[in-house]
Enzyme design. Structure first.
Site, PDB file in Angstrom:
ATOM      1  N   ARG A  69       0.813  -1.216   0.000  1.00  0.00           N
ATOM      2  CA  ARG A  69       0.000   0.000   0.000  1.00  0.00           C
ATOM      3  C   ARG A  69       0.849   1.270   0.000  1.00  0.00           C
ATOM      4  NH1 ARG A  69      -4.975  -2.149   0.459  1.00  0.00           N
ATOM      5  NH2 ARG A  69      -5.004  -4.181   1.473  1.00  0.00           N
ATOM      6  N   HIS A  88       4.060 -10.579  -5.584  1.00  0.00           N
ATOM      7  CA  HIS A  88       2.817  -9.949  -6.025  1.00  0.00           C
ATOM      8  C   HIS A  88       3.063  -8.448  -5.966  1.00  0.00           C
ATOM      9  CE1 HIS A  88      -1.317  -8.743  -6.433  1.00  0.00           C
ATOM     10  NE2 HIS A  88      -1.718  -9.991  -6.571  1.00  0.00           N
ATOM     11  N   TYR A 122      -0.662  -2.924  -4.600  1.00  0.00           N
ATOM     12  CA  TYR A 122      -2.051  -2.682  -5.015  1.00  0.00           C
ATOM     13  C   TYR A 122      -2.223  -1.312  -5.664  1.00  0.00           C
ATOM     14  CZ  TYR A 122      -3.185  -6.653  -2.013  1.00  0.00           C
ATOM     15  OH  TYR A 122      -3.254  -7.890  -1.442  1.00  0.00           O
ATOM     16  N   HIS A 151      -2.014  -7.507 -11.120  1.00  0.00           N
ATOM     17  CA  HIS A 151      -3.380  -7.325 -11.613  1.00  0.00           C
ATOM     18  C   HIS A 151      -3.269  -6.393 -12.808  1.00  0.00           C
ATOM     19  CE1 HIS A 151      -5.434  -8.493  -7.587  1.00  0.00           C
ATOM     20  NE2 HIS A 151      -4.700  -9.444  -8.097  1.00  0.00           N
ATOM     21  N   GLU A 189      -2.372 -11.456 -13.904  1.00  0.00           N
ATOM     22  CA  GLU A 189      -3.346 -12.273 -13.190  1.00  0.00           C
ATOM     23  C   GLU A 189      -4.750 -12.081 -13.753  1.00  0.00           C
ATOM     24  OE1 GLU A 189      -3.202 -11.924  -8.950  1.00  0.00           O
ATOM     25  OE2 GLU A 189      -4.921 -13.270  -8.665  1.00  0.00           O
ATOM     26  N   ASP A 197      -6.231 -17.207 -11.247  1.00  0.00           N
ATOM     27  CA  ASP A 197      -6.799 -17.227  -9.900  1.00  0.00           C
ATOM     28  C   ASP A 197      -8.194 -17.856  -9.995  1.00  0.00           C
ATOM     29  OD1 ASP A 197      -8.377 -16.383  -7.600  1.00  0.00           O
ATOM     30  OD2 ASP A 197      -6.685 -15.092  -7.087  1.00  0.00           O
ATOM     31  N   HIS A 242     -11.070 -15.613  -8.931  1.00  0.00           N
ATOM     32  CA  HIS A 242     -11.320 -14.516  -9.871  1.00  0.00           C
ATOM     33  C   HIS A 242     -12.039 -14.990 -11.133  1.00  0.00           C
ATOM     34  CE1 HIS A 242      -7.698 -12.160  -8.003  1.00  0.00           C
ATOM     35  NE2 HIS A 242      -8.702 -12.318  -7.176  1.00  0.00           N
ATOM     36  N   HIS A 279      -3.355 -19.324  -8.527  1.00  0.00           N
ATOM     37  CA  HIS A 279      -3.860 -18.936  -7.209  1.00  0.00           C
ATOM     38  C   HIS A 279      -5.079 -19.814  -6.921  1.00  0.00           C
ATOM     39  CE1 HIS A 279      -2.020 -14.596  -7.229  1.00  0.00           C
ATOM     40  NE2 HIS A 279      -1.120 -15.544  -7.039  1.00  0.00           N
ATOM     41  N   ASP A 337     -14.951 -10.022  -5.671  1.00  0.00           N
ATOM     42  CA  ASP A 337     -13.759 -10.793  -5.320  1.00  0.00           C
ATOM     43  C   ASP A 337     -13.650 -10.962  -3.804  1.00  0.00           C
ATOM     44  OD1 ASP A 337     -11.294 -11.980  -5.249  1.00  0.00           O
ATOM     45  OD2 ASP A 337     -10.167 -10.158  -5.708  1.00  0.00           O
ATOM     46  N   HIS A 348     -12.281 -14.019  -1.298  1.00  0.00           N
ATOM     47  CA  HIS A 348     -11.704 -15.361  -1.235  1.00  0.00           C
ATOM     48  C   HIS A 348     -12.281 -16.146  -0.063  1.00  0.00           C
ATOM     49  CE1 HIS A 348      -7.849 -14.046  -3.590  1.00  0.00           C
ATOM     50  NE2 HIS A 348      -8.973 -13.687  -4.178  1.00  0.00           N
ATOM     51  N   GLU A 397      -4.405 -18.077  -1.351  1.00  0.00           N
ATOM     52  CA  GLU A 397      -4.594 -16.702  -0.865  1.00  0.00           C
ATOM     53  C   GLU A 397      -5.914 -16.598  -0.107  1.00  0.00           C
ATOM     54  OE1 GLU A 397      -2.771 -13.933  -4.343  1.00  0.00           O
ATOM     55  OE2 GLU A 397      -4.690 -14.877  -4.771  1.00  0.00           O
TER      56      GLU A 397
HETATM   57 ZN   LIG Z   1      -4.936 -13.937  -6.703  1.00  0.00          ZN
END
Ligand SMILES: [Zn+2]
Lengths: 358, 141
Positions: free
Chosen positions: A30, A60, A63, A100, A137, A171, A174, A208, A221, A223, A253
């Site tokens: 972040r 990864h 974000y 992403h 992804e 994923d 996703h 993923h 989304d 999980h 994840e």
């Molecule tokens: Zn993922």
């Protein structure tokens, strides 16, 4: 895996619960700015990876990065930040940075994909000679997010000249909420055939494995633990036993990583070993059925199994038990239940033929 | 007050359990093994039960009778091999008044046959049969 206390801790933490692959953030996800990676930290990471025997570690990206941002400032920052992601991962010896695919933020999907192609080409050019690749992804398609259709990913791949340092991360959560059904063998095969046709399975570099809290096509989304969501455990059995995916690292994840990663990982391992996963239940028989199985039996059933599905499993084990659900009432833990009652780990299920006490 | 037992049932002891001072009636039902069934001669019976569930269901029956008629109920069911004319089940109902005792007792034995997981195997000269409701199914030797 968490990197608190040092990047290497993602490896040791992973090793502790039995991982052979881990995913980490090489910087705070972040934040835009990170101090450059200390070569000593990188060396320690590589050494720890060798010691722990974790076969694959992937990164990864942050974000904040949006490689399709219509605002030129944000786009520029994103490209620079992503470039630093690649730098750090290269130092750590990671083969892939999962990203992403950005969001077009109402500039339209066409414009978004065009920018994404431009960003990808530029970054690949700038980092020529590096080993680390970019794994795009598949996304859930929340808001204006791109990459929720295989076609979109295929276009970026093609637009960036099918560069060898471009890969794809699939994923399961996703793609499912984006509308690709994978809940049973037929839909799973259909979705993977489509992936292969549009993108190519040879581009698939990371998986993923996540179950989904929200339904098929919801584009939301969230999980969920494996086998406890809308997708169900069967998909994960198909995934870990699919010979085409044998050498592709699988990353979990799911929520509550500290306590539940070990549980979800254990599920995958049991599935991969051909275990029918699930729960052990004790089954007891009475009346003439007790002649077939006087002491009852321990049976493993998939998560979510009901009394009715247990009956089917029993009939397969022993033909004499076929139809037991029609002839008997069922009791779970000494209480009568309906045939659609869902079983839990450790339940005692009794099949009660018509009685003759008195 | 409610149990499955391997031993012969002591009817007097069971009656004593429901013969409180406020009860003007003590009614006892005894089910015993008869010498024929389905036009066959019966040598003896063998009862089986899903014991913990059976005891739970019997306690439920007693509680329901208490709630409906205000009666005290004790039930014992015997399992294992039981000879002709021996008791397989005994139900004792203690009640301030006899009408409730009769009604409650009938309710108890009828419900027991429906919901308490116990099965009998009739051992006849030509073989043994599990009795499952209306069906008699040849038992495996
Ligand atoms: Zn993922």
């Amino acid at each position: 895996m968490p990197t608190a206390g040092g990047l290497s801790n993602s490896l040791t933490g992973g090793k502790e619960i039995g991982c052979t692959a881990v995913q980490l953030f090489t910087g705070s996800p972040r934040q835009w700015h990170h101090p450059p990676l200390d070569p000593e930290v990188a060396a320690k990471f590589r050494q720890t990876q060798a010691e722990t025997g974790i076969a694959v570690a992937v990164a990864h990206d942050s974000y904040l990065i949006n490689l399709a941002a219509p605002d030129p400032d944000i786009l520029d920052r994103s490209r620079k930040a992503f470039r630093r992601e690649l730098d750090r991962s290269e130092m750590l010896g990671l083969p892939w940075v999962v990203t992403h695919m950005g969001a077009h933020l109402d500039s339209g999907e066409e414009a978004g994909i065009a920018l994404l192609i431009e960003s990808t080409r530029a970054i690949l050019e700038e980092t020529e000679g590096m080993q680390v690749g970019i794994a795009m992804e598949t996304t859930a398609g929340q808001g204006t997010g791109l990459g929720y259709r295989f076609e979109q990913i295929a276009r970026v791949l093609e637009g960036a000249g099918a560069h060898p340092r471009l890969g794809v991360c699939l994923d399961t959560c996703h793609i499912f909420v984006a509308g690709y059904d994978i809940r049973d063998e037929e839909s799973y095969q259909k979705t993977f055939a489509e992936f292969d046709r549009l993108i190519g399975l040879d581009r698939l570099k990371v998986i993923h494995a996540n179950d989904a809290k929200k339904p098929l096509g919801s584009r939301v989304d969230r999980h969920e633990h494996l086998g406890e969501g809308e997708i169900g455990i069967e998909t994960f059995r198909l995934l870990v036993t699919d010979p085409r995916l044998k050498n592709i690292p699988i990353i979990i994840e799911t929520p509550d990583s500290e306590t539940m990663h070990a549980v979800n990982l254990a599920k995958l391992k049991r599935l991969a070993a051909g275990g029918s996963l699930g729960m052990r239940v004790t089954v007891r028989f009475f009346g003439h059925y007790s002649d077939f199985s006087p002491d009852g039996m321990e049976v493993s059933v998939p998560g979510g199994a009901t009394v009715a599905s247990l009956s089917a499993i029993l009939a397969e084990k022993d033909g004499r038990l076929a139809g037991i659900e029609r002839h008997c009432r069922a009791a779970v833990n000494e209480e009568y239940v309906a045939p659609d009652a869902v079983l839990q780990e450790g339940d005692e299920v009794a099949f009660i033929p018509p009685m003759s006490g008195g | 007050m409610c149990r499955i037992t391997q031993e012969p049932i002591d009817v007097r002891a069971l009656e004593a359990k429901v013969a409180g001072a406020s009860n003007g009636a003590v009614l006892t039902f005894v089910g015993q093994v008869r010498n024929h069934s389905r036009q066959r001669e019966v040598a003896y019976l063998e009862y089986n039960a899903y014991i913990p569930m059976a005891e739970k269901q019997m306690r439920k029956i007693a509680a329901e009778a208490k709630a409906r008629w205000g009666v005290d109920v004790a039930i014992e069911h015997r399992i294992g091999r039981i000879e002709l004319q021996e008791a397989s089940v005994v139900i004792c109902v203690g009640s301030p008044h006899r009408a409730e005792a009769f009604e409650a007792c009938r309710y108890c034995i009828d419900t027991l046959k429906e919901t308490v997981p116990i099965w009998k195997k009739e051992v006849c000269p030509d073989g043994a049969f599990w009795i499952e409701g209306e069906d008699a199914i040849q038992a495996q030797p």
